[in-house]
Write an enzyme that holds these catalytic residues in place. Structure first.
Site, PDB file in Angstrom:
ATOM      1  N   CYS A  69      48.849  42.631  38.065  1.00  9.64           N
ATOM      2  CA  CYS A  69      48.060  41.409  38.212  1.00  9.64           C
ATOM      3  C   CYS A  69      48.033  40.611  36.920  1.00  9.64           C
ATOM      4  O   CYS A  69      47.962  41.182  35.840  1.00  9.64           O
ATOM      5  CB  CYS A  69      46.636  41.754  38.641  1.00  9.64           C
ATOM      6  SG  CYS A  69      46.581  42.310  40.341  1.00  9.64           S
ATOM      7  N   CYS A 150      49.561  39.161  42.303  1.00 12.87           N
ATOM      8  CA  CYS A 150      48.113  39.023  42.384  1.00 12.87           C
ATOM      9  C   CYS A 150      47.546  38.398  41.120  1.00 12.87           C
ATOM     10  O   CYS A 150      48.227  38.362  40.092  1.00 12.87           O
ATOM     11  CB  CYS A 150      47.470  40.382  42.649  1.00 12.87           C
ATOM     12  SG  CYS A 150      48.065  41.674  41.579  1.00 12.87           S
TER      13      CYS A 150
END
Ligand code: ZNA
Length: 244
Positions: A69, A150
């Site tokens: 992420c 993400c």
């Protein structure tokens, strides 16, 4: 001649597999023999113009990209500057930093009907036919990479061309469409410019990019000089967030 050719091809085949396995083994704990078999089954023995991207589903299942992420870096028409940066600085990860992307970067391969070998010469080029093994692989791997994205995602696009966002590129046709607002907070375009800036963040193609984005994903764009990216690549003291 037939024998000599047979020997050449056998050799070609072995070297490709060795490259695949040795690159794969840099990723500790991977079952590279299993990953090789999942790879081969996608194209071996098949018409090299008829390998749909779905043939690589078992390969992607065997070596899924690990989502990192806030560190995902996508790119289009900026391969050299992106990889110069990511090789020198531990700020972002591209598809080429994942197992599959790193193993297959810059390689060409194909099969042939009635043969169980891997060929590295005489394979269709990127645009010779759409469903060639190399192009289908990058489509499939890019889809998996975008699915796993993400947080805040970065994309380096090329400001030295008139359409930095190309709807038919892999970035435009696959990656942008698959960013999911339940996982991805923002898409941050770094538009790489040079002295002869051709496109800026007001470019019409970037409006098309925003339209393609899942509602709920914030969009940002910043023009950054290539020399500034290169400088930051060579300055390990500079925090990642201060590069642009
Ligand atoms: N590492 C790779 O070789 C590769 C990586 C190839 C294709 C796609 N990717 C993924 S998709 C990469 O990690 C980026 O996240 C995405 C970029 O794809 P794109 O938007 O289609 O960008 P691009 O610059 O047009 O193409 C990327 C690469 O694809 C190029 O560097 C070439 O290796 C190859 N390619 C694209 N178009 C052609 C081509 N090769 C030969 N002829 C072409 N017309």
């Amino acid at each position: 001649v037939g024998v000599a050719l047979g020997v050449t091809l056998r050799h070609e085949n072995d070297t490709f597999q060795e490259t695949f396995i040795s690159r794969c083994e840099k990723f500790k704990g991977s079952d590279c023999q299993k990953i090789w078999r999942a790879f081969e089954q996608a194209y071996v023995g098949r018409d090299p113009c008829n390998v749909p991207m779905e043939e690589y589903n078992p390969l992607v299942a065997a070596a899924p990209p690990q989502p990192a992420c806030n560190r995902i870096m996508l790119w289009s028409k900026t391969k050299d500057v992106v990889h110069d940066f990511t090789e020198k600085r531990d700020c972002f990860g591209t598809l080429e930093d994942t197992l599959l992307g790193s193993v297959l970067d810059d390689l060409t391969w194909c099969g042939k009907e009635g043969s169980s070998e891997t060929f590295t010469t005489g394979c269709p080029g990127w645009t010779d036919c759409e469903k060639n093994p190399v192009r289908s692989f990058w489509y499939r791997a890019s889809a998996a990479f975008a699915d796993a994205a993400c947080g805040d995602v970065t994309a380096m696009l090329n400001g030295s061309i008139s359409t930095p966002f190309y709807p038919t590129s892999i970035f435009g046709s696959i990656e942008v469409k698959r960013l999911n607002s339940t996982r991805v907070k923002s898409l941050n375009v770094v538009l790489v410019t040079e002295q002869n800036e051709v496109a800026n963040c007001t470019n019409a193609s970037l409006k098309d990019l925003q339209k393609e984005l899942d509602k709920g994903i914030k969009y940002n764009c910043k023009e950054v000089e290539k020399s500034q990216i290169e400088e930051c690549a060579s300055d390990p003291q500079k925090p990642c967030g201060a590069c642009w």
